[in-house]
Each structure stands twice: as C-alpha cells, then as structure tokens.
Scaffold this motif. Structure first.
Motif, PDB file in Angstrom:
ATOM      1  N   ARG A  93     -94.594 -43.611 -76.845  1.00 32.97           N
ATOM      2  CA  ARG A  93     -94.454 -43.460 -75.253  1.00 32.97           C
ATOM      3  C   ARG A  93     -94.196 -42.012 -75.106  1.00 32.97           C
ATOM      4  NH1 ARG A  93     -95.079 -48.837 -74.775  1.00 32.97           N
ATOM      5  NH2 ARG A  93     -93.422 -50.022 -75.380  1.00 32.97           N
ATOM      6  N   ARG A  94     -94.632 -41.858 -73.860  1.00 31.24           N
ATOM      7  CA  ARG A  94     -94.751 -40.372 -73.341  1.00 31.24           C
ATOM      8  C   ARG A  94     -94.054 -40.238 -71.830  1.00 31.24           C
ATOM      9  NH1 ARG A  94     -99.675 -37.219 -74.133  1.00 31.24           N
ATOM     10  NH2 ARG A  94     -99.397 -36.480 -72.013  1.00 31.24           N
ATOM     11  N   SER A  95     -93.146 -39.145 -71.987  1.00 31.40           N
ATOM     12  CA  SER A  95     -92.173 -39.052 -70.854  1.00 31.40           C
ATOM     13  C   SER A  95     -93.207 -38.268 -69.774  1.00 31.40           C
ATOM     14  CB  SER A  95     -91.309 -37.985 -70.941  1.00 31.40           C
ATOM     15  OG  SER A  95     -91.686 -36.641 -71.393  1.00 31.40           O
ATOM     16  N   ALA A  96     -92.662 -38.486 -68.467  1.00 32.14           N
ATOM     17  CA  ALA A  96     -93.488 -37.364 -67.277  1.00 32.14           C
ATOM     18  C   ALA A  96     -93.508 -35.976 -67.936  1.00 32.14           C
ATOM     19  CB  ALA A  96     -92.687 -37.797 -66.184  1.00 32.14           C
ATOM     20  N   SER A  97     -94.607 -35.245 -67.511  1.00 35.09           N
ATOM     21  CA  SER A  97     -94.688 -33.871 -67.961  1.00 35.09           C
ATOM     22  C   SER A  97     -93.606 -32.973 -66.971  1.00 35.09           C
ATOM     23  CB  SER A  97     -96.088 -33.385 -67.463  1.00 35.09           C
ATOM     24  OG  SER A  97     -96.849 -34.052 -68.792  1.00 35.09           O
ATOM     25  N   ALA A  98     -93.112 -31.911 -67.618  1.00 37.75           N
ATOM     26  CA  ALA A  98     -92.317 -31.171 -66.721  1.00 37.75           C
ATOM     27  C   ALA A  98     -92.791 -29.810 -66.667  1.00 37.75           C
ATOM     28  CB  ALA A  98     -90.893 -31.010 -67.579  1.00 37.75           C
TER      29      ALA A  98
ATOM     30  N   THR B 105     -87.059 -32.316 -67.020  1.00 35.32           N
ATOM     31  CA  THR B 105     -87.421 -31.894 -65.535  1.00 35.32           C
ATOM     32  C   THR B 105     -87.944 -30.527 -65.388  1.00 35.32           C
ATOM     33  OG1 THR B 105     -85.196 -31.042 -65.242  1.00 35.32           O
ATOM     34  CG2 THR B 105     -85.587 -33.445 -64.737  1.00 35.32           C
ATOM     35  N   ALA B 106     -88.722 -30.537 -64.379  1.00 32.61           N
ATOM     36  CA  ALA B 106     -89.625 -29.127 -63.898  1.00 32.61           C
ATOM     37  C   ALA B 106     -88.331 -28.011 -63.671  1.00 32.61           C
ATOM     38  CB  ALA B 106     -90.553 -29.343 -62.774  1.00 32.61           C
TER      39      ALA B 106
ATOM     40  N   ARG C 123     -97.008 -29.165 -75.572  1.00 31.38           N
ATOM     41  CA  ARG C 123     -97.094 -28.305 -74.544  1.00 31.38           C
ATOM     42  C   ARG C 123     -98.745 -28.014 -74.224  1.00 31.38           C
ATOM     43  NH1 ARG C 123     -94.624 -22.789 -76.182  1.00 31.38           N
ATOM     44  NH2 ARG C 123     -95.944 -22.972 -77.837  1.00 31.38           N
ATOM     45  N   ASN C 124     -98.832 -28.662 -73.002  1.00 30.33           N
ATOM     46  CA  ASN C 124    -100.244 -28.773 -72.397  1.00 30.33           C
ATOM     47  C   ASN C 124    -101.159 -29.354 -73.246  1.00 30.33           C
ATOM     48  OD1 ASN C 124     -99.716 -27.275 -70.076  1.00 30.33           O
ATOM     49  ND2 ASN C 124    -100.187 -25.064 -71.099  1.00 30.33           N
TER      50      ASN C 124
END
Length: 887
Positions: free
Chosen positions: A222-227, A148-149, A177-178
């Motif tokens: 699979r990719r998670s949502a970016s934080a 999470t952000a 990271r980016n």
C-alpha cells in the motif's frame, strides 16, 4: 475427542520393530524405552488468499505421531506419514504433515486463534510439540495516519508521521522520495523511528520533494498520499552600498544608499526582507562660484609703436568650487598718438570719411529693427489682438442689475453692474522666472460707485466657438503638445472679472479669481487633461506619479493674482513616509521641481494645499503641472481603485471578467468607463479602494467559490499577478487582469463567485460577484459622482458662490490688522486654514486668498451660511451683511 485405534498403534509398532531389526544396533532394545524427541516442530504460518498451508513435525524415536488442532485430533486420513532411520543413532524417525485450509480457520474465526500441535508416542510415553498458530493474512487499504505537506525553513527539523494500515502479519514500512527509496544507511541526515515516522534532522534545499510512505506484507503493498515538502529560504539583506553623490550640485539635497534582498535571496516562497531597502540623508554641496572680471586698469602711456594697453584680472570673485573661468581677454590694446609715436595725426578728410561711414551703418541698423518688429506683429499668434468681433459678439448674454436698497437683508444675492473692455493680452508666452514684478491694478477700488446705466457682460460659448478656438490655438507653437480633440478640454475667454474652467467627471478645475487678469486685458484660457502616454514624465528612483498631468494656458502667462488649479491625487500623505513635489514643464520641455510640499517655498509663484483626495495649486504662471512623490519608507502607500467589468451580453460559452487596478483619481475612472462602454462591458458592484505599499511586493488576483457544476475557470494558475513596478510608477493607467470563465451549459445565466485582490504581505480586498449575465446594467448608475455640473466654462460672477460686492466688502474689512486679532488670521483659523498663514501673509490681499481657496474647494455646493457664520465670529460689524439663507 478421537484417539488413534489400537490396531493402528500395533501396526505402527510392528513397523518400528521391523525397522529396528534391520539396523545393527546393539542398544536397539533400549531405544524403545526413550521418550520421543522432536527434530522438527510445526511453526506459525499465514494463509494468503485461499491457498492452503502445510504443517510438519518430525520425532525420534516415535511409534506414532498425530496432529491435534484446537483441542481436536486431526482425522487419520489427513496425515501424510514418512518413516526413516537416523543414521547416526539408528533410531527410527517419523515425519508427519497435514494441510490446513482457509475454511477450517474461518470456522472458529472470532472465537479463538486457530492452532495445531504434534503428539508423538513411544513405549516410554508421549511428547507434545509447540503450538503452531495458523492465521489468515491481510492488509487494510487505508493508512491510519498519512504524512502531510509542509513548508519548513532551511536547517529546520522535519518529522513526517506514518501509521500503516492494519494487517496480519504487521506491515513493514519504507519511504520514497520522488519515487526513489530513502535509505537511512546512505544519508546520515535521515532516519526512521520505530513508529515508522521519517525524520530529517536538518532540512536542506535538496530535501524539497514529494514523500510517500509505503506499507507492505506478504499479502499486498500500500502507498500513502504523497506529501510535498517545501524547504524555503527567508531573504536576507546584503551590505549597504556606498552613499551616492548629493542630488544637487549646489545647496541642500539628498544622498542615498541601497541594499538588496539577496543574502540570501528568498526561495520557494520564503519571506522577503523586512526593513527599508533605501536610506536617505540630507547633504549640502558647496555651490560653484563663477569667476568675474575686475575693473580695467588705467591705460598705459602711449608707446613708440603708437599703441597703449590696459589689463584686468579674474578675481572679483575668483572661480572656486568648480565654477567657470572668466571669458574674454585679460589685455586690451588700442592705437594712440603721442610725442613718442612716429605716426602723424589723421587729416580732416579722413575724419569726414569716418563720420559718413558711421552714419550709414546706423541707418541700416534702424531699418533692420523696423522690419523685425513688423514681422513679429504679423506672426505673434496670441500676442496679437484677440478681441475681434467674433469674440465680443458670439454667444454673450446681457445682464441687467438694479441697485438694491441699503436695508435689504439678503445681500448674498446682490449682483454688480459690470462694464466690458476690449483690450488684449500682449507679451511673451514664456517669461523668465526672474522677470518683472507682479502687475498692479491700474484703476480705483472695485467698490467705487458704478454707473446707473445698463451694462452688458460678455462671455464665450464653448460649444459655439469650439472650432474657432481650436483654429486660433493651432497657430501657437505649444499646440503640438496638447491633446487632439476637446473631450478632456475646457476653454473660455476671460477678463478681470475672472471665472472657472472645469473638465466634467474628472475633479479637475481652474479658478481664475477676480483681478487675476489685469483690467483692460482679455485672455483666452484653456484647461486640458493629458493621457499619460501623450506626455513623457521622467521618474527616477522611488518616484511615482500621484496625480493626473494637467495643462492650463496659454503657458507662461503671468497673472496679477494666483489662479487655483484643483485636481485629484492618490497618495496617503504623511511627512515621515513621503517627499512630495510639484513639477512643472518648462518651455524647453524639461520638468522642473517648483515646489516641495512641507518645505519652505523657494518662490512666491507657487503654493499647494494638499487634502485627503485633492490638491489645490496656487500659481501665478499657467503651464503644465503634475504631482510626483518619492517614498521615504516601505510604509508609504498609494490608493488604488479596484473596478470589475464584464460583458453586458454573452453569446458564447466563454465569459470574461476584467479587474482594473487604477490610481484612485476620478479622471482615470472616467477613462476606463468610457473604454468599457466601447467594449460593451458593464460595471459589477461598487469600486473598492486598496492601499498599495512600497514594499516591492506584487499585486495578486484570484477567483474563488465558483459553482463547479455550472462554471469552470480557464486560468491555469491559482492566481494572476501584476508586477509591483507597473503599479507603483503610475505611468500605466489601465492595468487589469482578465478571468476567462466557461459555462458548462448555454442556459446558465447566473454567476456567483468571489474575487480576491491583495498585495503579498499587505492589504487585500474581496469582491462578492452575484449577477445575471442576461440582464443589462446601465452605466448612468455608476458614473463618477461629481459636483461639476453645468457648462465647462463659467465667466464672471456666475463662476463664484460669494457675490462680488460682498466679497469685496469682506476683503476690505478683514485685510487691515484688527484689534484683538479680528482680521483675516481669525477667519483662516475658523476655516481650518491656519497652517497656511505665512503664504496668505505674503500676498497683497490675504483675505482674497482665503476666499479664493474656499471657492475652489466648495463650488458649487458650498454652504454660504457656514462661511457667513465664520465671518460673523471674527467680531467685525461687517459680518451682519450675510443672511442665513443660502444663495
């Protein structure tokens, strides 16, 4: 259970014997006595999608090899067998393979795991291989826990958790990271825990980025949502600057030093520095003393050159502290005659010639003076006689008063008989501060008996004489500095009876008390409100404009009693947070501090009573005034009026909501309402008050809770912002932000939303907007409440609540010191004005000052009964003059 047949086993043995016979091995017979040994055993495999998998095993020496899966023999036809000989031992080698499909595994799904193992035979017995498990591979789509952000301070540790989706085989985890792979081997500040969490030991500015958890196995990735991780830096103060020079070149003043929030500068939303950025302290500067000449010495003896001399010194006093030197000669010489002088005395003819020349020069000087006086009378403007026939006859109403009986209890309604005068004000419009003393009333007491005849009170009609008044005013030198038009102007003609000027719906008024204008004089007086763009008011440092800029004139007129100028302000006043000054513009156009509130006044010409929302300025000189404040701490605050407007009609799909952030004074709100009338706007809801602090933080505005199915906002950012200095200076009156909305359907007429207005790290206000854009709202329902009803100019007794004769009786009763303190001091305490006793005591009539202030504060809705009760409590017999009924 199915076993291999005897025929198959015999054939296998014959093949084995035949192979053994071809190998030259002296111990071939003995090899048949060995148990099979597996060189290759089946291993665990995964079925990906629908692709079958292969299991293999190899043993030596072996006569037969078969697979058994989940306790059942695999059909003989499903085996693929290959025979060979081990070259090193000469023993026979058998290798067998089978294929397992997804359907075979799914048949027993949920009961137990699907497994297979090899069984190898020789003449000595059998040997079993290890079990190999066959599983269907998969990877779920949803992560069990995603990062999470977060916003973290620099050098703070960060832990980003990640629990990958369920899968067989278990997913491997890596971090981006980016969109670039994070490799802990290349960055010692980063490591990944066994639970797949990403740990940043100490957050750096370079770590501000979008982080993504990636889980993968043989099936999918699979990719998670970016934080979003934001590393912020809290601000830190720089060192203090050196103290500035003293603000005054003579006497007591201020000096200050400052610091900036740049060590470090706040970044990425970090907190602004706490505390004051400016410190002030008192200072005293030695006043410069200009030099002055001493007396001339005696004349010297006349010398041989027919001259003698005298001298003086710049020593009384000598210049010091930067004062100016004396100007003029130190030595003075003249011609003389004496025994030592070689010149002869002049004859009688020369004396007559000198006398004639002096006489001619004197005559020329006198003629020049007479010419200058005649020219000045023709060009004098308001210094000339203003009591012409138009002033004395146009728009006046007669007043006939009959004397009341002495026992009449309702004396509050008594009106006096008054006589008119036609003398005019003459004199300089801009006198010096150190001019002559205050004028005194030339005639007897106002309570002396009035004549029994009929008298007429003259007053001007602003509507009838507006053009004439402006025409006369335009001839004056100060006319250029006044606003054009009469929208924010009131004017009238007044004599010793006094009166009142009011600018409606602004809270601005000018009270001219009785006897402020000398008897026998008539003044044409105006009161005007300036727009802030019309007058240049220089502000320095932390100064801010707290009130409207108001002019009353003619400028420089010296009254015999102080007039009271009332106007609103927007300051939350406190001595520890504010230094408030009254500024007045001089005839040369410069603004000067004439009064510092809370300090001992340096002149008796000005005084100010500051209340919660208005100030009352006592002034014996008319002119241009403004209230200016300088904050002493970040807790200092101003009141802002927040007002919402929107179009009354909406022919297009776009709809604009304008949010005004105004100084909390009635005059500014009046101007905005007039402006919105011209734009066709309507007021939405009631105005709100916001306390805006001197914290250097901007004002933010945002819109929320708007139905997305009916409306959408065209604002690209999440909020709008008004810079701090635009608001704090007070010189930009109509600051506002516009929210542009778009209807998704032309039939949409209802709008419901919330608008938030707040100062960063400060107070905030919210508006709940709920209205029909097709329904008109009348401005008359939202006009500024104002007690100033009626004509802008009131002249004579009609301008006052207290009847004239009653007023004079109170003054004559309470001005003299009374026994047990029963005098004007007690009245001031009853009216909560005892903090101004020193000012009242400095005036010839303290009681008149108290009553004048009461009139300025309570007109026209003041409660005379309460004032009568206060007078009665003083303990004087004259308090019985008042009735309980209000006039």
């Amino acid at each position: 259970m199915t076993f291999p047949s005897r025929r198959h086993r015999t054939r296998g043995r014959s093949c084995g014997a035949q192979q053994s016979a071809t190998v030259a091995n002296p111990v071939s017979g003995a090899s048949l006595d060995l148990l099979p040994h597996f060189q290759l055993e089946p291993e665990d495999v995964y079925i990906v999608k629908n692709k079958a998998v292969s299991l293999a095993c190899r043993a030596t020496p072996a006569t037969q090899i078969y697979f058994k899966c989940n306790g059942e023999w695999v059909h003989q036809g499903d085996h693929i067998t290959q025979h060979s000989t081990d070259r090193s031992t000469g023993l026979p080698v058998m290798e067998v393979r089978i294929e397992v499909t997804r359907q075979q595994v799914e048949k027993i799904f949920g009961l137990e795991e699907y497994w297979c193992q090899c069984v190898a035979w020789s003449s000595s017995g059998t040997t079993k291989s290890q079990k190999a498990f066959v599983r269907i591979a998969y990877l779920r789509k949803n992560f069990e826990q995603e990062p999470t952000a977060r916003e973290v301070s620099i050098e703070q540790g960060i832990v980003l958790p990640c629990r990958p989706p369920e899968g067989i085989p278990p997913a491997e985890v890596e971090w981006l990271r980016n969109e670039e792979l994070v490799d802990p081997a290349l960055d010692a500040n980063v490591y990944v825990t066994p639970e797949h969490s990403l740990v940043l030991r100490q957050a750096r500015l370079a770590d501000t980025a979008n982080y993504t958890c990636v889980a993968k196995n043989i099936v999918a990735r699979r990719r998670s949502a970016s934080a979003a991780i934001t590393v912020y830096v809290n601000g830190g103060w720089s060192t203090w600057t050196q103290w500035s020079g003293c603000s005054t070149s003579c006497g007591r003043g201020w000096q200050k030093r400052s610091r900036t929030c740049t060590n470090p500068t706040p970044l990425n939303g970090g907190a602004f520095c706490e505390g004051q950025n400016v410190q002030k302290t008192a200072c005293t500067t030695l006043c410069p003393v200009d030099g002055a000449w001493s007396e001339w010495s005696k004349w010297s003896v006349c010398g041989a050159e027919c001259t003698h001399w005298r001298s003086r010194e710049c020593s009384e006093p000598a210049p010091r502290n930067g004062g100016r030197d004396c100007h003029g000669p130190e030595l003075d010489t003249r011609n003389c005659t004496s025994e030592l002088c070689s010149r002869a005395a002049p004859g009688a003819e020369d004396v007559a010639l000198y006398v004639g020349l002096v006489a001619v020069a004197v005559c020329l000087v006198l003629l020049l003076l007479v010419g200058v006086l005649v020219y000045c009378r023709k060009k004098g403007g308001l210094d000339a006689d203003v009591a012409d026939s138009s002033i004395l006859t146009a728009g006046f109403q007669p007043v006939s008063i009959k004397p009341s009986k002495a026992d009449n209890p309702n004396l509050l309604t008594i009106q006096p008989d008054l006589s008119t005068t036609t003398m005019t004000y003459q004199g300089s419009l801009c006198p010096r501060q150190d001019g002559p003393a205050k004028l005194q009333l030339p005639n007897g007491h106002l309570l002396s008996p009035l004549g029994a005849g009929r008298h007429t009170l003259h007053h001007s009609s602003p509507a009838a004489e507006g053009a004439d008044f402006m025409a006369r005013l335009s001839t004056q030198s100060y006319f250029r500095s006044l606003p054009r038009g009469t929208t924010n102007m009131a004017y009238g003609t007044f004599n010793f009876l006094g009166g009142r000027l009011m600018i409606p719906n602004t809270g601005i008024s000018l009270l001219i008390p009785p006897d402020a204008i000398p008897r026998g004089k008539i003044y044409e007086v105006y009161l005007t409100l300036h727009k802030q763009e019309e007058v240049r008011l220089p502000l320095a440092g932390c100064q801010t404009l707290l009130s409207p800029i108001v002019s009353c004139g003619p400028p420089g007129v010296l009254l015999t009693r102080p007039a009271i100028l009332a106007m609103g302000h927007c300051v939350e006043a406190s001595a520890e947070n504010w230094s408030i000054r009254l500024k007045k513009q001089s005839c040369e156009g410069t603004w000067e501090d004439v009064l510092q509130l809370g300090a001992e006044p340096c002149t008796e010409l000005y005084y100010c009573q500051l209340e919660a929302q208005a100030c009352y300025i006592f002034t014996e000189q008319l002119g241009r005034f403004a209230l200016v404040g300088e904050s002493l701490s970040m807790a200092a605050s101003k009141r802002l009026k927040l007002v919402l407007f929107a179009p009354a009609a909406c022919p297009s799909l776009e709809y604009n909501i304008r949010v005004y952030c105004l100084s909390d004074t009635q005059d500014v709100l009046k101007e905005v309402i007039q402006l919105e009338k011209q734009l066709g706007g309507q007021l939405i809801g009631a105005p709100r008050v916001l306390h805006f602090k001197d914290s250097y933080h901007n004002l933010r505005l945002s819109i929320h809770d708007m139905p997305s199915s009916l409306w959408k906002s065209k604002l690209l950012a999440s909020y709008q912002e008004i810079p701090f200095y635009h608001i704090w200076s007070g010189l930009q009156p109509f600051l506002h932000c516009t929210f542009t909305l778009e209807r998704l359907s032309p039939s949409t007429c209802e709008l419901a939303c919330k608008i938030w207005v707040w100062q960063v790290e400060g107070d905030g206000q919210s508006f709940t907007v709920n209205f029909n854009i097709a329904k008109d709202t009348r401005f008359s329902d939202w006009l500024v409440p104002d007690s100033e009803v009626g004509a802008p100019a009131l002249v004579g007794p009609s301008a006052f609540k207290i009847p004239f004769l009653i007023r004079q009786k109170i003054i004559s009763s309470l001005d003299p010191p009374g026994t047990r303190g029963a005098d004007w001091r007690t009245l001031a305490q009853k009216l909560n004005l005892d903090s101004h006793l020193s000012f009242f005591a400095s005036k010839p009539s303290p009681t008149a000052m108290i009553l004048n202030l009461w009139e300025a504060r309570h007109f026209p809705n003041g409660n005379l009964s309460q004032l009568a009760a206060a007078v009665a409590e003083v303990g004087k017999q004259d308090g019985a003059l008042f009735s309980e009924a209000e006039c």
